[in-house]
Design a protein around this motif. Structure first.
Motif, PDB file in Angstrom:
ATOM      1  N   LEU A 179       0.815  -1.218   0.000  1.00 26.09           N
ATOM      2  CA  LEU A 179       0.000   0.000   0.000  1.00 26.09           C
ATOM      3  C   LEU A 179       0.847   1.265   0.000  1.00 26.09           C
ATOM      4  O   LEU A 179       0.347   2.344  -0.268  1.00 26.09           O
ATOM      5  CB  LEU A 179      -0.941   0.020   1.206  1.00 26.09           C
ATOM      6  CG  LEU A 179      -1.900  -1.161   1.332  1.00 26.09           C
ATOM      7  CD1 LEU A 179      -2.881  -0.912   2.452  1.00 26.09           C
ATOM      8  CD2 LEU A 179      -2.663  -1.371   0.037  1.00 26.09           C
ATOM      9  N   TYR A 349      -6.321  -6.176  14.078  1.00 19.93           N
ATOM     10  CA  TYR A 349      -7.747  -6.113  13.788  1.00 19.93           C
ATOM     11  C   TYR A 349      -8.075  -4.789  13.097  1.00 19.93           C
ATOM     12  O   TYR A 349      -8.912  -4.754  12.187  1.00 19.93           O
ATOM     13  CB  TYR A 349      -8.588  -6.286  15.053  1.00 19.93           C
ATOM     14  CG  TYR A 349     -10.049  -6.292  14.723  1.00 19.93           C
ATOM     15  CD1 TYR A 349     -10.606  -7.385  14.093  1.00 19.93           C
ATOM     16  CD2 TYR A 349     -10.845  -5.183  14.955  1.00 19.93           C
ATOM     17  CE1 TYR A 349     -11.923  -7.382  13.702  1.00 19.93           C
ATOM     18  CE2 TYR A 349     -12.162  -5.173  14.571  1.00 19.93           C
ATOM     19  CZ  TYR A 349     -12.699  -6.278  13.954  1.00 19.93           C
ATOM     20  OH  TYR A 349     -13.991  -6.270  13.555  1.00 19.93           O
ATOM     21  N   THR A 352      -7.524  -5.162   9.461  1.00 18.51           N
ATOM     22  CA  THR A 352      -8.593  -5.860   8.749  1.00 18.51           C
ATOM     23  C   THR A 352      -9.849  -5.000   8.716  1.00 18.51           C
ATOM     24  O   THR A 352     -10.602  -5.033   7.746  1.00 18.51           O
ATOM     25  CB  THR A 352      -8.922  -7.222   9.388  1.00 18.51           C
ATOM     26  OG1 THR A 352      -9.305  -7.010  10.733  1.00 18.51           O
ATOM     27  CG2 THR A 352      -7.753  -8.142   9.347  1.00 18.51           C
ATOM     28  N   VAL A 355      -9.423  -2.731   5.874  1.00 19.07           N
ATOM     29  CA  VAL A 355      -9.646  -3.432   4.598  1.00 19.07           C
ATOM     30  C   VAL A 355     -11.132  -3.652   4.372  1.00 19.07           C
ATOM     31  O   VAL A 355     -11.645  -3.514   3.264  1.00 19.07           O
ATOM     32  CB  VAL A 355      -8.874  -4.765   4.598  1.00 19.07           C
ATOM     33  CG1 VAL A 355      -9.213  -5.568   3.368  1.00 19.07           C
ATOM     34  CG2 VAL A 355      -7.391  -4.506   4.656  1.00 19.07           C
ATOM     35  N   LYS A 356     -11.824  -3.975   5.473  1.00 19.06           N
ATOM     36  CA  LYS A 356     -13.265  -4.178   5.385  1.00 19.06           C
ATOM     37  C   LYS A 356     -13.944  -2.904   4.890  1.00 19.06           C
ATOM     38  O   LYS A 356     -14.810  -2.938   4.023  1.00 19.06           O
ATOM     39  CB  LYS A 356     -13.788  -4.555   6.767  1.00 19.06           C
ATOM     40  CG  LYS A 356     -15.258  -4.865   6.819  1.00 19.06           C
ATOM     41  CD  LYS A 356     -15.663  -5.044   8.272  1.00 19.06           C
ATOM     42  CE  LYS A 356     -17.159  -5.217   8.394  1.00 19.06           C
ATOM     43  NZ  LYS A 356     -17.547  -5.299   9.799  1.00 19.06           N
ATOM     44  N   GLN A 359     -13.453  -2.506   1.307  1.00 20.48           N
ATOM     45  CA  GLN A 359     -14.312  -3.406   0.532  1.00 20.48           C
ATOM     46  C   GLN A 359     -15.739  -2.891   0.494  1.00 20.48           C
ATOM     47  O   GLN A 359     -16.377  -2.883  -0.561  1.00 20.48           O
ATOM     48  CB  GLN A 359     -14.275  -4.803   1.137  1.00 20.48           C
ATOM     49  CG  GLN A 359     -14.672  -5.852   0.128  1.00 20.48           C
ATOM     50  CD  GLN A 359     -14.996  -7.168   0.770  1.00 20.48           C
ATOM     51  OE1 GLN A 359     -15.391  -7.227   1.927  1.00 20.48           O
ATOM     52  NE2 GLN A 359     -14.824  -8.229   0.031  1.00 20.48           N
TER      53      GLN A 359
ATOM     54  N   ILE B 181      -4.455 -16.064  13.276  1.00 15.81           N
ATOM     55  CA  ILE B 181      -5.298 -14.978  13.792  1.00 15.81           C
ATOM     56  C   ILE B 181      -5.595 -13.964  12.689  1.00 15.81           C
ATOM     57  O   ILE B 181      -6.737 -13.539  12.516  1.00 15.81           O
ATOM     58  CB  ILE B 181      -4.617 -14.312  15.001  1.00 15.81           C
ATOM     59  CG1 ILE B 181      -4.671 -15.259  16.194  1.00 15.81           C
ATOM     60  CG2 ILE B 181      -5.302 -13.012  15.356  1.00 15.81           C
ATOM     61  CD1 ILE B 181      -3.889 -14.801  17.375  1.00 15.81           C
ATOM     62  N   ILE B 182      -4.552 -13.613  11.925  1.00 14.28           N
ATOM     63  CA  ILE B 182      -4.750 -12.653  10.833  1.00 14.28           C
ATOM     64  C   ILE B 182      -5.808 -13.173   9.863  1.00 14.28           C
ATOM     65  O   ILE B 182      -6.710 -12.454   9.448  1.00 14.28           O
ATOM     66  CB  ILE B 182      -3.407 -12.430  10.086  1.00 14.28           C
ATOM     67  CG1 ILE B 182      -2.530 -11.470  10.870  1.00 14.28           C
ATOM     68  CG2 ILE B 182      -3.629 -11.926   8.677  1.00 14.28           C
ATOM     69  CD1 ILE B 182      -2.793 -10.018  10.569  1.00 14.28           C
ATOM     70  N   PHE B 185      -9.235 -12.990  11.395  1.00  9.46           N
ATOM     71  CA  PHE B 185      -9.687 -11.596  11.373  1.00  9.46           C
ATOM     72  C   PHE B 185     -10.216 -11.244   9.985  1.00  9.46           C
ATOM     73  O   PHE B 185     -11.269 -10.633   9.845  1.00  9.46           O
ATOM     74  CB  PHE B 185      -8.530 -10.653  11.717  1.00  9.46           C
ATOM     75  CG  PHE B 185      -8.295 -10.475  13.184  1.00  9.46           C
ATOM     76  CD1 PHE B 185      -9.220 -10.910  14.116  1.00  9.46           C
ATOM     77  CD2 PHE B 185      -7.153  -9.845  13.639  1.00  9.46           C
ATOM     78  CE1 PHE B 185      -9.003 -10.741  15.466  1.00  9.46           C
ATOM     79  CE2 PHE B 185      -6.927  -9.664  14.993  1.00  9.46           C
ATOM     80  CZ  PHE B 185      -7.851 -10.119  15.902  1.00  9.46           C
ATOM     81  N   PHE B 186      -9.462 -11.640   8.970  1.00 16.04           N
ATOM     82  CA  PHE B 186      -9.887 -11.324   7.614  1.00 16.04           C
ATOM     83  C   PHE B 186     -11.177 -12.062   7.276  1.00 16.04           C
ATOM     84  O   PHE B 186     -12.035 -11.530   6.575  1.00 16.04           O
ATOM     85  CB  PHE B 186      -8.796 -11.664   6.593  1.00 16.04           C
ATOM     86  CG  PHE B 186      -7.866 -10.517   6.358  1.00 16.04           C
ATOM     87  CD1 PHE B 186      -8.301  -9.400   5.671  1.00 16.04           C
ATOM     88  CD2 PHE B 186      -6.575 -10.538   6.836  1.00 16.04           C
ATOM     89  CE1 PHE B 186      -7.460  -8.334   5.469  1.00 16.04           C
ATOM     90  CE2 PHE B 186      -5.732  -9.472   6.637  1.00 16.04           C
ATOM     91  CZ  PHE B 186      -6.175  -8.366   5.948  1.00 16.04           C
ATOM     92  N   SER B 189     -13.933 -10.088   8.912  1.00 14.89           N
ATOM     93  CA  SER B 189     -14.252  -8.764   8.381  1.00 14.89           C
ATOM     94  C   SER B 189     -14.665  -8.812   6.911  1.00 14.89           C
ATOM     95  O   SER B 189     -15.539  -8.071   6.506  1.00 14.89           O
ATOM     96  CB  SER B 189     -13.103  -7.788   8.611  1.00 14.89           C
ATOM     97  OG  SER B 189     -11.924  -8.298   8.127  1.00 14.89           O
ATOM     98  N   LEU B 190     -14.058  -9.689   6.119  1.00 16.56           N
ATOM     99  CA  LEU B 190     -14.428  -9.721   4.700  1.00 16.56           C
ATOM    100  C   LEU B 190     -15.470 -10.801   4.385  1.00 16.56           C
ATOM    101  O   LEU B 190     -16.044 -10.818   3.307  1.00 16.56           O
ATOM    102  CB  LEU B 190     -13.194  -9.933   3.819  1.00 16.56           C
ATOM    103  CG  LEU B 190     -12.078  -8.909   3.948  1.00 16.56           C
ATOM    104  CD1 LEU B 190     -11.030  -9.157   2.882  1.00 16.56           C
ATOM    105  CD2 LEU B 190     -12.620  -7.505   3.806  1.00 16.56           C
ATOM    106  N   VAL B 366      -5.315  -6.991  -1.013  1.00 15.09           N
ATOM    107  CA  VAL B 366      -5.718  -5.690  -0.461  1.00 15.09           C
ATOM    108  C   VAL B 366      -5.247  -4.564  -1.373  1.00 15.09           C
ATOM    109  O   VAL B 366      -5.959  -3.588  -1.599  1.00 15.09           O
ATOM    110  CB  VAL B 366      -5.151  -5.518   0.966  1.00 15.09           C
ATOM    111  CG1 VAL B 366      -5.412  -4.120   1.473  1.00 15.09           C
ATOM    112  CG2 VAL B 366      -5.765  -6.526   1.897  1.00 15.09           C
TER     113      VAL B 366
END
Lengths: 466, 473
Positions: A179, A349, A352, A355-356, A359, B181-182, B185-186, B189-190, B366
């Motif tokens: 990014l 978190y 994410t 990112v959410k 999206q 964990i990552i 989390f993804f 959230s996604l 991402v």
């Protein structure tokens, strides 16, 4: 709203649990400890000195040589004297005027762990030790078996912690590279510095560096941590724009802290180091305060305040009492690590979450674009139809042209035909073409003949396409 | 250009830093210096009801390599040590975690056994060095017969092997935990199931690996371990196939690949169930081979869709190392070839590599999302611009006299409140139909048409048919 309240409750619960475990006192019950600051004693003269009783392990910032007297019950098995904290660089253990062990005989690669042979009667030991940093003597006595069992778990758990940290670091670096946002890089530096600082406290740093190097690494981490945390926080929350004063405070406090650390390097008085640490922590608290103040303005302020609260609490209650010899709190080192884990989880978190949001934004934009496209389509169609009606008009003219050719119409008759197709009556046509009504009647009669129709309505049916 | 250079420098610095801290070298090579190993030589014999006395009379075969083969069961080993009088305590250490029990004898006296092991992840025995140089070890191998024994002084065992190996093992699992964990989390959230499948695969793989390095050995009984080991071996191809199928979007590209994959998985599960039921190790070997083939199958499918799926390249590159390492680790260990075998740490290294690559794939995704976001923003602006232009055109053209016929009709209907029938009649009048024609077309009588036209003339305030046309102009 309800979910938010539940989150706040959960957070308060975590904080209070954390505080309770921070204030837990660990008492030394297996031996009586007493201490005295060294004034060129040796193993013979020390026995005549009067010792002060050591209630907790912490004695504050007056670093240098100390003597400790350890009195315990005799034991039949060999014991291990373990001293964590990585502040003692030289140590000698005397038993009945004989040196039985010193720092070169440690059986643990990261911390001091001295093997003491069993005795049958007199179990009083004199320990001479040199503190480079804070004066902390957290002696624990183990049997060999229990020591190794304890340490096995200690190493595994610490390994997991640092493995976790490395992965957090890598994820953030990846995000920085993909990014291209400096916030991620600043966070990486912060994580690296904090955790090298932690390896200095738990002694793992001894695995990779020599003692002399460690000293400088340790000191540099102490000012790099607040520096990088400041940079990270201001990039994340845009402090420098929101609160311009914060920049000035960074410019003043960090060099001030560095000055004190340099003074420590030169004089080896730990007092300066303790002052530097305190300044660093004040700086940290200032940023926490800033974070709390913009919690309503910024989503990420919430994440960072929640994330950092535990580390903040544990760092303050760990470093300050250790450096100044305050005995009220004694947060163990692992609480900082738990706080740091919590912080890393919350901030991951946050990634994410971000990112959410991207999206969701993408989806809503997609939706909007679809709407726009349908609107554009409708409008374009309308335009096309309009073009068609104007084409209609030209079509009528074309038709008239055709009729004129096929039925040998004169120019004037053509004009009249056009006017008829527009629906004008004879009088209107006469006005339009500047001729008399009779002339129009004459022309129309001719037209009727040529086109073989009887009424005006039939003419339009010839011209207007169905 | 300059910025990417800085990026590369930072990446390089970070890599050198991490490899330094992690000690990649020491991670991949044995921590124990060679001259610290006190073992002179080892001989072995398969047990046939020997005891600590009768074993002394047996003729033993010298052990040249650590792996003996797939004939699992109880073995006796005779270990001769180098001159080690100065060392008071000796630690026997085996890096093989599948060993069930060990008993150590010297001079026909039991010195130590499994329950006295000081190792957390593998069997290690600390004994006092008073009894001479010869030791007899009775060892039960429920799986592969692999006996990599070292003997060192106690202190060098702890400082060189134990603590550091635990630190590294811990670091590996901490790393894997964070990856897990990552991904979770993804997933939350996604809400993309691929993250969940990857998490499951990760758990299954590391659960399997943990049985090899024995992290759970101290928590579970050996019966439970026997069961969980087999289950974890089955879960790896199952979750792996599930993940690969979704990650590579195979349902889109090659929907029929599912059937062969399911057949392989079914065969694998039959083998493992056979192992659990008949307790025959050969089933386990067959299961392992089939499981690896399943993973290989999906990996090859990954190569086929590389051109069609942007993410397939990550999959193929990421899993290449760990797949090779797993093949060279599991199969030689199962059937007991030691020629080209790799140790467990290479599998772990491959797994770390895989986790890194797939984590990079997440950030790549991402990044794509970000780019899409930006291009979307641009697109939306273009659309808004275009829309405004069109709207201007439409309003300007509707102001002009060229109104479409339909719009005109609608306006007339609205303004003069015509009935449906009247509209029908009006349209035909406009087209120049006679009353008779209209009556024929609408299947109504001439009188009705006249009635309607009368109403129309009244409503529109006109007198004859010709004026109908002028209405539409």
């Amino acid at each position: 709203m309800k979910a938010q309240r539940r989150h706040v409750c959960l957070y308060l619960l975590i904080i209070s649990l954390f505080c309770i475990s921070c204030t837990k006192q660990t008492k030394n019950s297996f031996a009586e400890l007493a201490f005295i600051q060294d004034e060129n004693f040796d193993e013979n003269t020390i026995q005549k000195q009067e010792f002060k009783v050591l209630t907790t392990s912490r004695l504050g910032y007056k670093n240098g040589w100390y003597w400790f007297k350890i009195s315990k019950k005799p034991d039949s098995i060999p014991l291990i004297f373990s001293l964590e904290g990585n502040t003692i660089d030289k140590i000698e253990v005397y038993h009945e005027n004989v040196k039985i062990s010193d720092h070169s005989h440690t059986i643990d690669p990261t911390n001091l762990a001295l093997k003491i042979p069993p005795t049958s009667h007199n179990a009083t030991y004199y320990v001479k030790s040199h503190f480079t940093k804070h004066v902390d003597f957290p002696l624990k006595i183990y049997s060999e078996d229990s020591y190794f069992r304890n340490k096995n778990q200690y190493y595994f758990v610490n390994g997991s912690y640092y493995g976790f940290v490395i992965m957090v670091l890598i994820v953030n670096l990846f995000f920085y590279f993909s990014l291209g946002e400096k916030t991620f890089l600043a966070y990486c530096f912060f994580v690296v510095f904090t955790n090298i600082g932690l390896t200095d406290y738990d002694g793992l740093i001894n695995l990779w560096f020599e003692k002399d190097v460690i000293r400088y690494i340790g000191i540099s981490m102490h000012f790099l941590v607040p520096l990088s945390s400041g940079v990270f926080a201001s990039l994340l929350l845009d402090y420098h724009k929101l609160i311009p004063r914060s920049k000035i405070i960074s410019i003043i406090t960090i060099p001030l802290a560095i000055c004190f650390y340099i003074a420590f390097v030169i004089t080896e008085e730990f007092l300066y180091f303790a002052i530097g640490d305190t300044i660093g922590l004040l700086y940290f608290s200032y940023y926490m305060f800033l974070g709390v103040s913009c919690i309503r303005k910024q989503v990420f302020a919430k994440f960072s305040v929640v994330g950092y609260s535990l580390v903040f609490l544990s760092a303050i209650t760990f470093v300050i009492p250790l450096n100044w010899g305050i005995q009220a709190f004694s947060t163990p080192l692992y609480m900082i690590k738990i706080g740091a884990l919590f912080e890393m989880l919350i901030l991951s978190y946050a990634i994410t979450y971000r990112v959410k949001k991207i999206q969701e934004e993408n989806e809503s934009i997609h939706h909007e674009i679809k709407q726009y496209i349908t609107k554009i389509y409708v409008l374009e169609n309308e335009l096309k139809e309009e073009n068609n009606t104007s084409k209609n008009n030209s079509l009528i003219e074309q038709k008239i042209e055709e009729l004129a050719i096929s039925h040998n119409l004169t120019l004037r008759e053509k004009d009249v035909l056009l006017q008829i197709s527009k629906g004008l009556n004879n009088q209107q046509m006469a006005n339009e073409l500047f001729v008399s009504v009779n002339t129009i009647k004459y022309h129309t009669r001719n037209l009727y003949e040529k086109l073989d129709v009887k009424k005006r309505a039939e003419i339009t049916s010839k011209i207007i396409p169905n | 250009m300059g910025e990417s250079c800085v990026d590369k420098c930072i990446l390089f610095l970070f890599l050198s830093f991490s490899s330094f801290v992690f000690g990649l070298n020491s991670f991949l090579s044995d921590a124990l210096p060679l001259d610290e190993n006190l073992v002179e030589n080892i001989c072995f014999i398969k047990d046939s009801n020997f005891n600590e006395y009768s074993i002394l009379e047996q003729k033993l075969i010298p052990l040249k390599k650590t792996k003996i083969g797939w004939e699992n069961g109880v073995f006796w080993f005779k270990v001769v040590l180098k001159n080690s009088d100065s060392i008071k305590r000796i630690v026997f250490n085996t890096n093989e975690s599948s060993i069930d029990f060990v008993e150590i004898y010297a001079n026909s006296k039991l010195l130590s056994s499994t329950k006295n092991s000081v190792g957390l992840t593998n069997l290690s025995f600390e004994i006092e060095n008073k009894t001479g140089k010869e030791y007899y070890l009775k060892v039960n191998f429920p799986y592969q017969v692999n006996f990599p024994l070292t003997a060192t002084s106690a202190s060098s065992y702890y400082t060189h092997i134990k603590f550091l190996s635990l630190l590294k093992t811990g670091a590996y699992y901490g790393f894997a935990l964070m990856v897990l964990i990552i991904n979770l989390f993804f997933y939350f959230s996604l809400e993309d199931k691929i993250f969940l499948f990857y998490s499951l695969f990760l758990v299954a793989t590391n659960f399997g690996i943990s049985h090899y390095d024995g992290v759970f050995n101290s928590w579970l009984t050996s019966d439970a371990l026997f069961f969980t080991n087999t289950v974890s071996h089955f879960l790896i191809p199952l979750t792996g196939g599930l993940f690969a199928f979704n990650f590579l979007n195979l349902s889109n590209y090659m929907p029929k690949s599912k059937y062969f994959g399911s057949i392989l998985l079914l065969a694998t599960s039959i083998c493992y169930v056979g192992h659990l039921v008949f307790l025959n190790y050969k089933f386990f070997i067959a299961g392992d081979i089939l499981a690896l083939l399943t993973l290989m199958y999906y990996w090859i499918l990954g190569i086929f869709v590389i051109k069609r799926n942007d993410f397939a390249i990550f999959f193929v590159v990421g899993y290449s190392l760990v797949l090779i390492a797993a093949f060279l680790f599991v199969i030689p260990m199962d059937i007991g070839i030691s020629g080209f075998s790799l140790p467990l740490k290479h599998v772990k290294f491959g797994a770390l590599f895989e986790m890194l690559i797939l984590t990079y794939a997440i950030t790549f995704r991402v990044k794509k999302m970000h780019e899409e976001n930006e291009s979307n923003r641009n697109a939306i602006q273009e659309y808004i611009h275009k829309l405004n232009e069109l709207e201007e055109q439409v309003t300007s053209s509707s102001n002009s006299e060229n109104k479409s016929f339909e719009v005109k009709i609608n306006e007339i209907v609205r303004d003069y409140k015509l009935t449906e029938r009247e509209v029908d009649v009006l349209l035909r009048l406009y087209k120049g139909y006679t009353n008779k024609n209209i009556a024929a077309e609408l299947f109504i009588s001439l009188n009705t048409v006249k009635y309607h036209t009368g109403n129309i003339y009244q409503k529109l305030n006109i007198e004859n048919k010709n004026e109908v046309i002028s209405l539409f102009v």
